[in-house]
Write a protein that holds these residues in place. Structure first.
Motif, PDB file in Angstrom:
ATOM      1  N   ILE A   1       0.847  -1.188   0.000  1.00 52.54           N
ATOM      2  CA  ILE A   1       0.000   0.000   0.000  1.00 52.54           C
ATOM      3  C   ILE A   1       0.879   1.233   0.000  1.00 52.54           C
ATOM      4  N   GLN A   2       0.625   2.136  -0.917  1.00 57.18           N
ATOM      5  CA  GLN A   2       1.437   3.343  -1.021  1.00 57.18           C
ATOM      6  C   GLN A   2       0.931   4.409  -0.066  1.00 57.18           C
ATOM      7  N   ILE A   3       1.860   5.046   0.570  1.00 57.76           N
ATOM      8  CA  ILE A   3       1.522   6.098   1.528  1.00 57.76           C
ATOM      9  C   ILE A   3       2.287   7.356   1.162  1.00 57.76           C
ATOM     10  N   ASN A   4       1.609   8.475   1.200  1.00 54.45           N
ATOM     11  CA  ASN A   4       2.271   9.744   0.941  1.00 54.45           C
ATOM     12  C   ASN A   4       3.145  10.097   2.125  1.00 54.45           C
ATOM     13  N   LYS A   5       4.466  10.114   1.916  1.00 54.98           N
ATOM     14  CA  LYS A   5       5.392  10.347   3.031  1.00 54.98           C
ATOM     15  C   LYS A   5       5.862  11.791   3.135  1.00 54.98           C
ATOM     16  N   SER A   6       5.579  12.586   2.129  1.00 58.68           N
ATOM     17  CA  SER A   6       6.106  13.953   2.151  1.00 58.68           C
ATOM     18  C   SER A   6       5.458  14.783   3.231  1.00 58.68           C
ATOM     19  N   GLY A   7       4.140  14.761   3.272  1.00 59.38           N
ATOM     20  CA  GLY A   7       3.415  15.510   4.294  1.00 59.38           C
ATOM     21  C   GLY A   7       3.599  17.003   4.199  1.00 59.38           C
ATOM     22  N   ALA A   8       4.197  17.517   3.095  1.00 60.58           N
ATOM     23  CA  ALA A   8       4.550  18.931   3.026  1.00 60.58           C
ATOM     24  C   ALA A   8       3.334  19.838   2.995  1.00 60.58           C
ATOM     25  N   PHE A   9       2.294  19.413   2.253  1.00 58.58           N
ATOM     26  CA  PHE A   9       1.131  20.271   2.109  1.00 58.58           C
ATOM     27  C   PHE A   9      -0.116  19.622   2.705  1.00 58.58           C
ATOM     28  N   LYS A  10       0.091  18.677   3.583  1.00 62.98           N
ATOM     29  CA  LYS A  10      -1.058  18.017   4.203  1.00 62.98           C
ATOM     30  C   LYS A  10      -1.777  18.959   5.156  1.00 62.98           C
ATOM     31  N   GLU A  11      -3.113  18.881   5.115  1.00 60.72           N
ATOM     32  CA  GLU A  11      -3.912  19.656   6.049  1.00 60.72           C
ATOM     33  C   GLU A  11      -3.975  18.924   7.391  1.00 60.72           C
ATOM     34  N   LYS A  12      -4.470  19.636   8.383  1.00 58.95           N
ATOM     35  CA  LYS A  12      -4.654  19.010   9.691  1.00 58.95           C
ATOM     36  C   LYS A  12      -5.768  17.978   9.594  1.00 58.95           C
ATOM     37  N   PRO A  13      -5.518  16.738  10.049  1.00 59.67           N
ATOM     38  CA  PRO A  13      -6.552  15.700   9.927  1.00 59.67           C
ATOM     39  C   PRO A  13      -7.751  15.983  10.820  1.00 59.67           C
ATOM     40  N   LEU A  14      -8.850  15.342  10.500  1.00 61.71           N
ATOM     41  CA  LEU A  14     -10.041  15.432  11.339  1.00 61.71           C
ATOM     42  C   LEU A  14      -9.715  14.879  12.721  1.00 61.71           C
ATOM     43  N   SER A  15     -10.456  15.324  13.717  1.00 62.81           N
ATOM     44  CA  SER A  15     -10.180  14.901  15.091  1.00 62.81           C
ATOM     45  C   SER A  15     -10.440  13.410  15.263  1.00 62.81           C
ATOM     46  N   ASP A  16      -9.774  12.815  16.245  1.00 56.27           N
ATOM     47  CA  ASP A  16      -9.974  11.392  16.526  1.00 56.27           C
ATOM     48  C   ASP A  16     -11.433  11.097  16.871  1.00 56.27           C
ATOM     49  N   GLU A  17     -12.076  12.006  17.580  1.00 58.43           N
ATOM     50  CA  GLU A  17     -13.484  11.811  17.944  1.00 58.43           C
ATOM     51  C   GLU A  17     -14.361  11.762  16.690  1.00 58.43           C
ATOM     52  N   THR A  18     -14.120  12.680  15.751  1.00 57.95           N
ATOM     53  CA  THR A  18     -14.888  12.710  14.507  1.00 57.95           C
ATOM     54  C   THR A  18     -14.646  11.448  13.688  1.00 57.95           C
ATOM     55  N   LEU A  19     -13.382  11.030  13.589  1.00 57.73           N
ATOM     56  CA  LEU A  19     -13.043   9.831  12.825  1.00 57.73           C
ATOM     57  C   LEU A  19     -13.637   8.576  13.458  1.00 57.73           C
ATOM     58  N   ALA A  20     -13.677   8.541  14.786  1.00 59.51           N
ATOM     59  CA  ALA A  20     -14.281   7.394  15.479  1.00 59.51           C
ATOM     60  C   ALA A  20     -15.781   7.326  15.206  1.00 59.51           C
ATOM     61  N   ASP A  21     -16.463   8.468  15.286  1.00 59.02           N
ATOM     62  CA  ASP A  21     -17.907   8.508  15.011  1.00 59.02           C
ATOM     63  C   ASP A  21     -18.199   8.098  13.571  1.00 59.02           C
ATOM     64  N   PHE A  22     -17.410   8.634  12.640  1.00 53.54           N
ATOM     65  CA  PHE A  22     -17.594   8.308  11.225  1.00 53.54           C
ATOM     66  C   PHE A  22     -17.381   6.803  10.987  1.00 53.54           C
ATOM     67  N   SER A  23     -16.314   6.258  11.566  1.00 50.57           N
ATOM     68  CA  SER A  23     -15.998   4.835  11.380  1.00 50.57           C
ATOM     69  C   SER A  23     -17.095   3.950  11.953  1.00 50.57           C
ATOM     70  N   LEU A  24     -17.628   4.326  13.122  1.00 53.28           N
ATOM     71  CA  LEU A  24     -18.685   3.529  13.757  1.00 53.28           C
ATOM     72  C   LEU A  24     -19.949   3.525  12.913  1.00 53.28           C
ATOM     73  N   GLN A  25     -20.348   4.707  12.426  1.00 52.74           N
ATOM     74  CA  GLN A  25     -21.550   4.797  11.598  1.00 52.74           C
ATOM     75  C   GLN A  25     -21.399   3.987  10.310  1.00 52.74           C
ATOM     76  N   LEU A  26     -20.252   4.157   9.656  1.00 52.07           N
ATOM     77  CA  LEU A  26     -20.032   3.469   8.392  1.00 52.07           C
ATOM     78  C   LEU A  26     -19.953   1.959   8.589  1.00 52.07           C
ATOM     79  N   SER A  27     -19.285   1.526   9.660  1.00 53.57           N
ATOM     80  CA  SER A  27     -19.183   0.095   9.947  1.00 53.57           C
ATOM     81  C   SER A  27     -20.561  -0.523  10.186  1.00 53.57           C
ATOM     82  N   SER A  28     -21.402   0.159  10.959  1.00 49.47           N
ATOM     83  CA  SER A  28     -22.751  -0.354  11.263  1.00 49.47           C
ATOM     84  C   SER A  28     -23.598  -0.464  10.004  1.00 49.47           C
TER      85      SER A  28
END
Length: 362
Positions: free
Chosen positions: A2-29
């Motif tokens: 799996i390819q991963i972007n390692k530069s990170g030069a122009f990456k935005e701040k990721p969504l919060s862990d709480e938001t990602l957890a809620d999203f993952s739970l909803q999508l999984s269900s």
């Protein structure tokens, strides 16, 4: 791989862990209930009214999937809003066909990370609040209270050194208050600029894991964070190299992350995971010890899960210990300042009362 972007030069701040957890739970269900991916996105977007900017990202992902882009590439296209950990899990699930399980794993991971970060935040917030209150009290005492005593003691001939020092500090603060505030602002700006320097970050992050006592607590926290990410990715079928690359960037310590190139090189040349990770200076020794047992018994997956749970418990204990260490230190600092002010004012007052009593023959 799996390819991963390692530069990170122009990456935005990721969504919060709480938001990602809620999203993952909803999508999984929804996926577990047999709802197609695009329909699941539509349901999430329709029913989630908590944050419109976040829904914008969900809509963007859904649009890209609708246009024929894979789910993992759609997440990757948002330039860092969805972290490498989630992208790796999704990419692996696209090959295995079990996206619901991958999103459930994503929920477990981000929920744990949110709980740990929230506890760390509460630990750091307490001393910050107390120090701000202490500075405010010192400012009020220096500007409004101590000058009153300075007037009372103006005719005294023999004033203790501590009292003179206290009055001098008070006078300096009152006469240069604007310059002091401006100086503090400049110092904060300077520190923020210095801390962006890569070499300074490396030195500071190295100290975090090398300092007595606090260093061992940080080692446990960082090792738990790495192991949790690595275990979540590897158990979902992500290759060891890709899991290491993604997990190393979730540690939150540049010094530890900088050592993973040699770890990956060793594994690429056939070295075992435990023998490679032992090269990382600043990890809890339990990790390699337990991985060695897992490799010899042929149960590396189970051992990774066990180590992850064990280190998470140790990290929780370490954070609690850190809070218990900080609380008395802050209280001691406040007590010292208050005691110094009280003694500096009370000693000459008591001396004057004693002198008055002796002069009237009491």
């Amino acid at each position: 791989m799996i390819q991963i972007n390692k530069s990170g030069a122009f990456k935005e701040k990721p969504l919060s862990d709480e938001t990602l957890a809620d999203f993952s739970l909803q999508l999984s269900s929804l996926l577990k209930a047999g709802i197609p991916l695009l329909k699941a996105f539509e349901i999430i977007i329709k029913n989630d009214h908590s944050n419109k900017p976040i829904l914008k990202y969900y809509n963007s992902v859904a649009d890209k999937i609708r246009s024929g882009v894979s789910f993992s590439d759609a997440l990757r296209s948002l330039n860092g809003k969805f972290p490498d950990t989630m992208i790796c899990l999704v990419s692996s699930a696209e090959h295995s066909g079990n996206l619901s399980r991958a999103m459930a794993k994503s929920y477990d991971y981000f929920n744990k990370q949110h709980a740990i970060k929230r506890k760390i935040s509460s630990v750091s917030a307490y001393p910050k609040l107390i120090i701000c209150i202490l500075l405010f009290v010192i400012l009020v005492l220096s500007v409004a209270v101590i000058p009153q005593f300075a007037d009372v003691f103006s005719d005294y001939e023999d004033i203790p050194v501590t009292t003179e020092f206290l009055f001098s500090i008070s006078s300096f603060i009152r006469n240069n208050l604007l310059f002091i505030l401006f100086g503090i602002f400049l110092v904060f700006c300077l520190i923020s600029i210095i801390l962006k320097n890569k070499q300074v970050i490396l030195i500071a992050d190295k100290l975090k894991v090398m300092l007595p006592y606090i260093g061992s607590l940080n080692q446990t926290i960082y090792t738990a964070r790495f192991t949790d990410t690595f275990s979540s990715l590897h158990s979902c079928g992500v290759s060891i190299i890709s899991s290491l690359e993604a997990a190393s960037r979730t540690i939150g310590n540049e010094y530890l992350e900088s050592q993973f190139d040699k770890v990956i090189d060793r594994i690429s040349f056939g070295a075992s995971l435990s023998d490679s990770l032992i090269l990382v200076d600043g990890f809890d020794g339990k990790l390699c010890d337990m991985l060695k047992i897992g490799e010899e018994s042929g149960e590396i997956e189970e051992m990774l899960g066990f180590v992850s749970e064990k280190l998470n418990l140790d990290a929780d204990t370490a954070i609690t210990k850190l809070l218990k260490l900080i609380e008395p230190a802050v209280i001691l600092l406040i007590s010292f300042v208050i005691l110094f002010v009280m003694l500096s004012v009370m000693i000459p007052l008591l001396d004057s009362y004693a002198l008055l009593e002796s002069s009237i023959g009491l």
